[in-house]
Design an enzyme around this catalytic site. Structure first.
Site, PDB file in Angstrom:
ATOM      1  CG  HIS A 186       2.612  -7.033  -1.638  1.00  0.00           C
ATOM      2  ND1 HIS A 186       2.877  -6.221  -2.707  1.00  0.00           N
ATOM      3  CD2 HIS A 186       3.105  -6.402  -0.553  1.00  0.00           C
ATOM      4  CE1 HIS A 186       3.526  -5.145  -2.289  1.00  0.00           C
ATOM      5  NE2 HIS A 186       3.664  -5.231  -0.991  1.00  0.00           N
ATOM      6  CD  GLN A 190       2.497  -2.356  -7.304  1.00  0.00           C
ATOM      7  OE1 GLN A 190       3.119  -1.326  -7.455  1.00  0.00           O
ATOM      8  NE2 GLN A 190       2.136  -3.134  -8.311  1.00  0.00           N
ATOM      9  CE  LYS A 191       3.038   3.326  -4.796  1.00  0.00           C
ATOM     10  NZ  LYS A 191       4.340   3.688  -4.355  1.00  0.00           N
ATOM     11  CB  THR A 192      -2.775  -1.498   0.389  1.00  0.00           C
ATOM     12  OG1 THR A 192      -2.002  -2.690   0.250  1.00  0.00           O
ATOM     13  CG2 THR A 192      -3.514  -1.205  -0.890  1.00  0.00           C
ATOM     14  N   GLY A 193       0.069  -0.577   2.265  1.00  0.00           N
ATOM     15  CA  GLY A 193       0.718  -0.981   3.503  1.00  0.00           C
ATOM     16  C   GLY A 193       0.987  -2.468   3.533  1.00  0.00           C
ATOM     17  CB  THR A 244       4.036  -2.095   6.810  1.00  0.00           C
ATOM     18  OG1 THR A 244       4.713  -1.039   6.137  1.00  0.00           O
ATOM     19  CG2 THR A 244       4.199  -1.947   8.301  1.00  0.00           C
ATOM     20  CD1 TRP A 258       9.926 -10.490  -5.474  1.00  0.00           C
ATOM     21  CD2 TRP A 258       7.719 -10.275  -5.356  1.00  0.00           C
ATOM     22  NE1 TRP A 258       9.659  -9.308  -4.837  1.00  0.00           N
ATOM     23  CE2 TRP A 258       8.311  -9.160  -4.748  1.00  0.00           C
ATOM     24  CE3 TRP A 258       6.346 -10.367  -5.381  1.00  0.00           C
ATOM     25  CZ2 TRP A 258       7.557  -8.134  -4.200  1.00  0.00           C
ATOM     26  CZ3 TRP A 258       5.598  -9.344  -4.838  1.00  0.00           C
ATOM     27  CH2 TRP A 258       6.203  -8.239  -4.253  1.00  0.00           C
ATOM     28  CG  HIS A 298       3.655  -5.852  -7.187  1.00  0.00           C
ATOM     29  ND1 HIS A 298       3.510  -5.674  -5.836  1.00  0.00           N
ATOM     30  CD2 HIS A 298       4.706  -5.093  -7.555  1.00  0.00           C
ATOM     31  CE1 HIS A 298       4.440  -4.853  -5.411  1.00  0.00           C
ATOM     32  NE2 HIS A 298       5.177  -4.489  -6.422  1.00  0.00           N
TER      33      HIS A 298
END
Length: 166
Positions: A83, A85-88, A91, A135, A140
């Site tokens: 995962h 961040q900020k890349t979809g 979703t 997690w 992240h």
């Protein structure tokens, strides 16, 4: 009379602005040719030789990018979803557990963010992601953290599942 002139000038100014904006967005896509009727000269190559200061960090050969991998869900294969961040990623991760058509779909309960994604023939997970295991390797986790953490987490989960009464 002054009001009518002011309105007329305002309409003309807005029309000119609209036409300029329209020309900027639509004009470059149209091949109208040069105004003189002569064809445009070939565009010069902006980078004729490689920049000696540019060091290519990542090289992905075409054969690597086009390779096909067989994923055996009934075997021992596991998909580890990194995962970013900020890349979809949120979703896409949610899509993996909720919308993918599987033999045994992931069990997503209302009000819970995690879903259980078991293999068709046993109670082992085939997906290691935020939405299937939480997690487990930290918030992240990057590639290095995942490669060091995932095998241990999967071993602990499988040994706990083997010890649990069925």
């Amino acid at each position: 009379m002054v009001e009518r002139t002011g309105k007329f000038l305002l309409i003309v100014a807005v029309s000119v602005c609209f036409m300029l904006i329209l020309y900027q967005y639509v004009g470059p896509g149209l091949s109208l040719g040069s105004p003189s009727g002569r064809p445009y000269p070939e565009e010069p190559d902006l980078f004729p030789t490689p920049d000696p200061h540019y060091v290519k960090k990542y090289y992905f050969p075409v054969r690597e990018l086009e390779r096909e991998l067989a994923f055996d869900m009934k075997g021992e294969d596991v998909i580890v979803f990194l995962h970013i961040q900020k890349t979809g990623g949120t979703t896409f991760g949610r899509h993996l557990v909720q919308n993918v058509r599987l033999e045994v779909p992931c069990d997503c309960r209302p009000g819970q963010k995690k879903c259980t994604c078991y293999r068709p023939n046993r109670r082992e997970t085939w997906l290691f992601s935020r939405f299937s295991t939480g997690w487990s390797c930290g918030l992240h986790a990057d590639w290095t953290e995942l490669t060091n953490c995932v095998p241990g987490v999967l071993d602990r989960r499988e040994s706990a599942a083997a010890k649990a009464p069925r």
